[in-house]
Design a protein around this motif. Sequence first.
Motif, PDB file in Angstrom:
ATOM      1  N   MET A   1      -6.621 -12.140  -0.161  1.00 25.03           N
ATOM      2  CA  MET A   1      -6.200 -10.745   0.072  1.00 25.03           C
ATOM      3  C   MET A   1      -7.383  -9.939   0.624  1.00 25.03           C
ATOM      4  N   MET A   2      -7.174  -9.185   1.664  1.00 29.07           N
ATOM      5  CA  MET A   2      -8.261  -8.412   2.263  1.00 29.07           C
ATOM      6  C   MET A   2      -8.460  -7.094   1.505  1.00 29.07           C
ATOM      7  N   LEU A  10      -9.214  -3.190  10.626  1.00 29.08           N
ATOM      8  CA  LEU A  10      -8.367  -4.018  11.493  1.00 29.08           C
ATOM      9  C   LEU A  10      -7.206  -3.231  12.112  1.00 29.08           C
ATOM     10  N   TYR A  11      -6.595  -2.336  11.360  1.00 29.32           N
ATOM     11  CA  TYR A  11      -5.315  -1.769  11.806  1.00 29.32           C
ATOM     12  C   TYR A  11      -5.274  -0.250  11.954  1.00 29.32           C
ATOM     13  N   LYS A  18       0.471   4.526  16.831  1.00 29.87           N
ATOM     14  CA  LYS A  18       1.931   4.475  16.673  1.00 29.87           C
ATOM     15  C   LYS A  18       2.462   5.762  16.052  1.00 29.87           C
ATOM     16  N   ALA A  55       4.024   0.834  -2.430  1.00 29.84           N
ATOM     17  CA  ALA A  55       3.771  -0.055  -1.289  1.00 29.84           C
ATOM     18  C   ALA A  55       5.037  -0.835  -0.931  1.00 29.84           C
ATOM     19  N   ASP A  56       6.070  -0.089  -0.544  1.00 32.52           N
ATOM     20  CA  ASP A  56       7.371  -0.709  -0.250  1.00 32.52           C
ATOM     21  C   ASP A  56       8.041   0.065   0.879  1.00 32.52           C
ATOM     22  N   ALA A  58       7.984  -0.113   4.280  1.00 36.60           N
ATOM     23  CA  ALA A  58       8.652  -0.760   5.422  1.00 36.60           C
ATOM     24  C   ALA A  58      10.084  -1.120   5.043  1.00 36.60           C
ATOM     25  N   ARG A  59      10.261  -1.693   3.851  1.00 34.02           N
ATOM     26  CA  ARG A  59      11.612  -2.050   3.407  1.00 34.02           C
ATOM     27  C   ARG A  59      12.481  -0.799   3.275  1.00 34.02           C
ATOM     28  N   LEU A  62      13.562   0.488   6.652  1.00 36.64           N
ATOM     29  CA  LEU A  62      14.620  -0.382   7.179  1.00 36.64           C
ATOM     30  C   LEU A  62      15.955  -0.084   6.494  1.00 36.64           C
ATOM     31  N   MET A  63      15.914   0.110   5.182  1.00 38.36           N
ATOM     32  CA  MET A  63      17.153   0.407   4.449  1.00 38.36           C
ATOM     33  C   MET A  63      17.727   1.761   4.859  1.00 38.36           C
ATOM     34  N   LEU A  65      17.717   2.986   7.654  1.00 37.98           N
ATOM     35  CA  LEU A  65      18.325   2.862   8.987  1.00 37.98           C
ATOM     36  C   LEU A  65      19.378   1.744   9.019  1.00 37.98           C
ATOM     37  N   GLY A  83      20.394   0.917  16.054  1.00 37.86           N
ATOM     38  CA  GLY A  83      19.158   1.062  15.283  1.00 37.86           C
ATOM     39  C   GLY A  83      19.215   2.052  14.143  1.00 37.86           C
ATOM     40  N   ALA A  84      20.346   2.734  13.976  1.00 31.22           N
ATOM     41  CA  ALA A  84      20.504   3.660  12.834  1.00 31.22           C
ATOM     42  C   ALA A  84      21.961   3.652  12.420  1.00 31.22           C
TER      43      ALA A  84
ATOM     44  N   LEU B 141      19.214  -4.916  13.887  1.00 32.19           N
ATOM     45  CA  LEU B 141      19.006  -3.512  13.518  1.00 32.19           C
ATOM     46  C   LEU B 141      19.837  -3.073  12.310  1.00 32.19           C
ATOM     47  N   GLU B 142      20.667  -2.027  12.488  1.00 33.32           N
ATOM     48  CA  GLU B 142      21.362  -1.451  11.327  1.00 33.32           C
ATOM     49  C   GLU B 142      22.371  -2.414  10.708  1.00 33.32           C
ATOM     50  N   GLU B 173      11.632  -7.187   6.135  1.00 35.84           N
ATOM     51  CA  GLU B 173      11.227  -6.785   4.785  1.00 35.84           C
ATOM     52  C   GLU B 173      12.420  -6.529   3.863  1.00 35.84           C
ATOM     53  N   HIS B 174      13.543  -6.066   4.430  1.00 38.38           N
ATOM     54  CA  HIS B 174      14.681  -5.718   3.570  1.00 38.38           C
ATOM     55  C   HIS B 174      15.637  -6.882   3.324  1.00 38.38           C
ATOM     56  N   ASP B 206       1.959 -12.631   2.921  1.00 37.98           N
ATOM     57  CA  ASP B 206       1.080 -12.178   1.831  1.00 37.98           C
ATOM     58  C   ASP B 206       1.882 -11.943   0.553  1.00 37.98           C
ATOM     59  N   ARG B 207       3.063 -11.347   0.727  1.00 33.83           N
ATOM     60  CA  ARG B 207       3.832 -10.920  -0.452  1.00 33.83           C
ATOM     61  C   ARG B 207       4.708 -12.016  -1.033  1.00 33.83           C
ATOM     62  N   ARG B 238      -7.476 -13.661  11.804  1.00 31.50           N
ATOM     63  CA  ARG B 238      -8.120 -12.352  11.609  1.00 31.50           C
ATOM     64  C   ARG B 238      -7.877 -11.814  10.212  1.00 31.50           C
ATOM     65  N   ARG B 239      -6.756 -12.208   9.618  1.00 33.13           N
ATOM     66  CA  ARG B 239      -6.416 -11.732   8.273  1.00 33.13           C
ATOM     67  C   ARG B 239      -6.991 -12.653   7.198  1.00 33.13           C
TER      68      ARG B 239
END
Lengths: 90, 268
Positions: A1-2, A10-11, A18, A55-56, A58-59, A62-63, A65, A83-84, B141-142, B173-174, B206-207, B238-239
């Motif tokens: 783990m970094m 890195l990011y 973005k 730390a959740d 991104a999920r 996504l949910m 949308l 996309g939505a 997507l949706e 992720e979902h 990772d998860r 890199r990671r």
Amino acid sequence: MMTRQQLLDLYFLEARGKLIEVAAFLDRVERGEGEADFRLAELRRAVTILSRPEADKARQVLMALSDPTTEPIPTATTKGACGAWPSGGN
Amino acid sequence: MRYIEPHAHMVSRVTDDYQDMVTSGCQAVCEPAFWAGFDRSSAEGFRDYFAQLTEHEPKRAAKFGLPHFCWLCINPKESEDVKLAEEVLALIPRFLERPSVLGIGEIGLNKNSRNELKVLERHVDLAARCDQLILVHTPHLEDKFKGTRLTLDALRGDRRIRPERCIIDHVEEHTVRMVLDAGFWAGMTLYPETKCTPARAIDILDRYGQERLWLNSACDWGVSVPLSVPRTALEMRRRGYSAERIDQIVYQNPRAFLSQCPKFHLAS
Ligand SMILES: [Zn+2]
């Protein structure tokens, strides 16, 4: 783990870039004319998830949308996805 | 570096892509049957496509020393027409005996309609009757979350189906957790805009660890990158991922899943 420091190195610039793209996109849409469809409201709602502590994210974006229903639709009338999903704030 | 590209639509790609993939260490490419970007006018169009996948494309890949395998089905975007789907399903068994066919795929749902679900269940039945591996496309997507749930229900509803012989592709992720928790394999597709980026795919590794997960480019006629698997391997470096761990994910994992089909073999 970094470490957090390594991940920032890195990011960070990529994430910064973005984020500015999203901000500029919202500005661009606001300067546009006419009515927006539901995608704008759904994206705005999803953006608020970014300030949550866990730390959740991104999920959760996504949910926010995603179509949350469980029954198959009667007929597929299109092939594409936009996309939505029009949650209407629920 | 060595890797396997477990999901690529090479009929839509140019020979430069074959050259680049082999130069980057690709050891085998697997091509699921998919939508051509337009609807085929009859089952005969699928007969020709299956011949292309099982006869012509392996020869094209062989010119670059790359073993080429494929999966057969009628894809979900053309599954709303159940009569057409039944005609295509009737064509598949005679092609399943061909030496480079690994199983049934990429089946699944697109808009999560009743007819798509019916055709998915027919494919699952065919796979069970013919003892085939299954590769599932999950919707865009949706529609992905709902479609993944409906797909898992359909697979679990058929007692003959063993989850370790099915890969559920395009997880994000979902959806990754429900797929892995149910005992299935999960594929992560590396696309520039939709699906997973390399960084997010590595977050998922990772998860969730590296068991029953693979990476693919799903390169086709749309915006996609044929070298996205080796590029993600560079990102893993890199990671802080070790060479052994990278090899596990981009080579050994797909080899382990695909080797459940005795027809899958590598040159070495
Ligand atoms: Zn595909």
